[in-house]
Design a protein around this motif. Structure first.
Motif, PDB file in Angstrom:
ATOM      1  N   TYR A  64     -25.842  25.855  -0.102  1.00  0.00           N
ATOM      2  CA  TYR A  64     -24.612  26.078  -0.863  1.00  0.00           C
ATOM      3  C   TYR A  64     -24.618  25.322  -2.185  1.00  0.00           C
ATOM      4  CZ  TYR A  64     -22.368  28.798   2.741  1.00  0.00           C
ATOM      5  OH  TYR A  64     -22.058  29.793   3.619  1.00  0.00           O
ATOM      6  N   ILE A  65     -25.409  24.270  -2.294  1.00  0.00           N
ATOM      7  CA  ILE A  65     -25.563  23.588  -3.582  1.00  0.00           C
ATOM      8  C   ILE A  65     -26.255  24.536  -4.550  1.00  0.00           C
ATOM      9  CG2 ILE A  65     -26.598  21.604  -4.754  1.00  0.00           C
ATOM     10  CD1 ILE A  65     -26.421  20.086  -2.091  1.00  0.00           C
ATOM     11  N   TYR A  66     -27.282  25.213  -4.061  1.00  0.00           N
ATOM     12  CA  TYR A  66     -27.984  26.217  -4.881  1.00  0.00           C
ATOM     13  C   TYR A  66     -27.033  27.349  -5.245  1.00  0.00           C
ATOM     14  CZ  TYR A  66     -31.255  29.983  -6.042  1.00  0.00           C
ATOM     15  OH  TYR A  66     -31.909  31.025  -6.671  1.00  0.00           O
ATOM     16  N   TYR A  67     -26.244  27.803  -4.278  1.00  0.00           N
ATOM     17  CA  TYR A  67     -25.309  28.904  -4.523  1.00  0.00           C
ATOM     18  C   TYR A  67     -24.230  28.497  -5.528  1.00  0.00           C
ATOM     19  CZ  TYR A  67     -21.862  32.561  -3.557  1.00  0.00           C
ATOM     20  OH  TYR A  67     -20.967  33.597  -3.679  1.00  0.00           O
ATOM     21  N   ASN A  68     -23.750  27.272  -5.435  1.00  0.00           N
ATOM     22  CA  ASN A  68     -22.737  26.778  -6.374  1.00  0.00           C
ATOM     23  C   ASN A  68     -23.227  26.808  -7.814  1.00  0.00           C
ATOM     24  OD1 ASN A  68     -20.319  26.281  -5.109  1.00  0.00           O
ATOM     25  ND2 ASN A  68     -20.580  24.076  -4.952  1.00  0.00           N
ATOM     26  N   ALA A  74     -28.728  35.018  -1.785  1.00  0.00           N
ATOM     27  CA  ALA A  74     -29.856  35.402  -0.918  1.00  0.00           C
ATOM     28  C   ALA A  74     -30.411  34.207  -0.147  1.00  0.00           C
ATOM     29  CB  ALA A  74     -30.955  36.058  -1.744  1.00  0.00           C
ATOM     30  N   PHE A  75     -30.539  33.064  -0.838  1.00  0.00           N
ATOM     31  CA  PHE A  75     -31.081  31.872  -0.171  1.00  0.00           C
ATOM     32  C   PHE A  75     -30.164  31.414   0.954  1.00  0.00           C
ATOM     33  CE2 PHE A  75     -31.695  27.057  -0.465  1.00  0.00           C
ATOM     34  CZ  PHE A  75     -32.741  27.068   0.445  1.00  0.00           C
ATOM     35  N   THR A  76     -28.864  31.454   0.721  1.00  0.00           N
ATOM     36  CA  THR A  76     -27.911  31.052   1.759  1.00  0.00           C
ATOM     37  C   THR A  76     -27.989  31.974   2.968  1.00  0.00           C
ATOM     38  OG1 THR A  76     -26.399  30.106   0.121  1.00  0.00           O
ATOM     39  CG2 THR A  76     -25.466  30.669   2.260  1.00  0.00           C
TER      40      THR A  76
END
Length: 382
Positions: A64-68, A74-76
């Motif tokens: 979720y850090i990446y998504y934020n 996709a990673f999540t």
């Protein structure tokens, strides 16, 4: 910590779609790996399987850090599938410890003790976002996710300190019936036989529904009706209710003056009546809105906990949702624990239960992801 994240509605994101899709991939993998997890735990033991599986939770939260920062989900969603694999193994190992280590007259206590510890994580996970996001709105900040990752990694390390099963001695002097599997092939054959086991087949409805309601409660209710900080506050109440109710049910399930059958029948009847009362009250609230978030059509808009007149009833109802959730989970494990005292068989039973439970959860989260009307979700849950 995972439950605390989900309990915020959309894992603390403004758009719950990615979280709902991630939960679907999670629970589909969870369903398969749980059924196979009993054999794996029997072969590899509970210590290392638990430690390794805990890291999957940290990966999921970290995604979720990446998504934020990128907006790409996709990673999540992929991390959800990885978590499903880890969770299937972790929950099977946990179930073996919880229902096979204690003696017969202490199973209720051990189940309650687990859920108290388990829900303490949810309680802490409610405090963090509530405190950090008290004066802001929108999605959770990266700092909250980082704190969750640190705690989940710490859980993996602590798992390595588990006492080897062969060293477990019960209060009455007997030993937990844990032994090493003869082969992976034997475990595979035993898992296949579960699909013809009459007890497992009879428990299918209970298993399928035991996590089904999370999608509605966390997303269509808490995530839809309340402001971000109030969702954190609600989590404090939800998991507090779960802790208190677990303890109350244990007193009944281990009440020595009643027969085991009497305790079971009375507990199931009490849970049935209370669950229906909670869903009836939920229906009353649900009739007042059809969409959630900042665009909710609930009278007066999103509910904040400081708006006491509007908030008291819906927040109290969420507290009782936590109570019913805890009772349902406790009675599921208690029933399974009464079927056998053999930890080897217990591992397979728990794995089967978690597999079917996760299949139900996968369906429920797809209902959320596909924006199925809230009323339809409520009816499906009830």
């Amino acid at each position: 910590m995972f439950n605390a994240l989900n309990g915020l509605g959309g894992a603390g994101q403004l758009d719950p779609r990615t979280t709902s899709d991630a939960n679907t991939s999670l629970y589909l993998a969870f369903a398969v790996c749980s059924i196979l997890g009993g054999g794996l735990v029997n072969v590899a033991g509970v210590r290392y399987t638990t430690a390794a599986a805990c890291l999957a939770y940290a990966l999921y939260t970290g995604s979720y850090i990446y998504y934020n920062n990128t907006g790409y989900g996709a990673f999540t969603i992929a991390a959800g599938a990885v978590l499903g694999i880890g969770a299937g193994i972790l929950w099977t190992a946990q179930g073996v410890i919880m229902v096979s280590y204690p003696s017969e007259n202490e199973k209720g206590k051990f189940i309650a003790l687990f859920f108290v510890i388990f829900n303490m994580g949810g309680l802490l996970g409610g405090v963090l976002p509530f405190a950090i996001n008290y004066s802001r709105s929108g999605a959770l900040t990266d700092s909250v996710y980082v704190l969750f990752v640190i705690l989940e990694c710490a859980g993996s390390v602590v798992a390595l300190l588990l006492v080897p099963p062969t060293s477990v001695v019960r209060n009455d002097g007997s030993h937990a019936t844990i032994r090493q599997s003869s082969s992976a092939r034997q475990e595979t054959l035993e898992v296949v036989k579960l699909f013809r086991n009459r007890w497992m087949l009879l428990l299918l409805p209970m298993s399928f529904s035991s996590n089904f309601f999370y999608g509605y409660c966390f997303s269509a209710y808490n995530g839809a009706l309340f402001t971000l900080r109030t969702r954190g506050f609600n989590n404090l109440l939800y998991w507090s209710a779960s802790i208190l109710s677990s303890f109350a049910l244990y007193l009944l399930l281990d009440y020595s003056r009643w027969t085991r059958r009497g305790r079971g029948v009375f507990s199931v009847a009490a849970i049935f009546i209370t669950s229906n009362a909670v869903w009836a009250c939920t229906l009353v609230v649900q009739l007042r809105y059809t969409r959630g978030g900042e665009l909710t059509d609930y009278p007066g808009g999103q509910i904040d906990f400081l708006d006491h007149g509007r908030a008291a009833g819906p927040i109290a109802l969420y507290f009782f949702m936590g109570m019913v959730d805890s009772w349902y989970q406790n009675i599921c494990y208690w029933v399974i624990g009464t079927l056998t005292c053999d930890a080897f068989i217990t591992a397979r039973y728990i794995g089967f239960f978690k597999g079917v439970q996760s299949a139900g959860a996968a369906v429920a989260w797809q209902l959320v992801a596909r924006n199925v009307p809230f009323m339809n979700q409520l009816v499906a849950n009830w």
